[in-house]
Design an enzyme around this catalytic site. Sequence first.
Site, PDB file in Angstrom:
ATOM      1  CB  CYS A   5      39.910  37.505  33.850  1.00 41.64           C
ATOM      2  SG  CYS A   5      40.395  37.993  35.528  1.00 41.64           S
ATOM      3  CB  CYS A  65      38.917  40.661  35.456  1.00 47.14           C
ATOM      4  SG  CYS A  65      40.696  40.399  35.323  1.00 47.14           S
TER       5      CYS A  65
END
Length: 314
Positions: A34, A31
């Site tokens: 993230c 991600c």
Amino acid sequence: MIDITLQNFEAELIQASMQTPVLLDIWAPWCGPCKSLGPVLEKLEADYAGRFALAKLNSDDQPDIAGQLSQAFGVRSIPFCVMFVGGQPVDGFVGALPEAQIRSFLDKHVPSEDALAAEEEALEAEQLAAEGDNDAALAKLSDALAIAPGDDAIRADYVKRLLEAGRTADARRVYEPLAPKAIVDARASALGLWLDACEAAERARSPEALAAAIGADRRDFAARFELAQTLLAAQRPTEAMDELLEILMRDKAWSDERARKLYVAILELLSKPPPKVASPAEAKGTLEIAGKAAAVASDPVIDGYRRKLSMVLF
């Protein structure tokens, strides 16, 4: 920062958040957002200097926990951050928000530096009182309240200890900001009735005169109530409840239920106040995995007097 797994979830997230708010960052290695959010959260954890703890959960490695949290909050994307306070998930946000927005989020749930300082003073006061140094404990509570005048728990404890020390006038002054909350707050109401009893005891008839009045007329409820207030002011709560029971057994509704209200207040005063927990007002959901409520040890004396009241009223 700590990585959360099924094995440490209870200890490092649920139980840890009973003491300090914990922000759980749900992320995954693949991600991109993230990866940009992580360093910001780590910086904020350092900036807040222990006022909250950061925990991370790899959703690929711990899909069960991530799935339950996502379902509870109705979120299907990451990064997803959940704030735990008092053992429960209370709020969250999705996405790699700017630092300023994350600070605003944190400030809704993380205690201020003043609040932490006041709590530290209150904890020291509790320790001093346990050691028998009541004057020092009162001084610490005074300092704590000066730092955090809006902390009702500290104010209530200060009122309680002032009454125990026989400083009724000081207790009344400290109690005044709590008085409007007595309608909805059982602890504030109980303290107010204890304070009333202490003030009434200062002008009450002698115990001998009250005993004589009751001996002459067992239905002299005004004398019994006066005696109950005097006993409570003298910190003899169970004897006070015994006198109140004598009224309740004969007239449950006497004087707008003053006997019942004082009896219930004494039970509240004898009970330990509940631990601080976060307000659930902003919660998006509650998880089965969020742990069990802490069991409160029962007190046989309190339980016995509760049963007596139930038998009389019902």
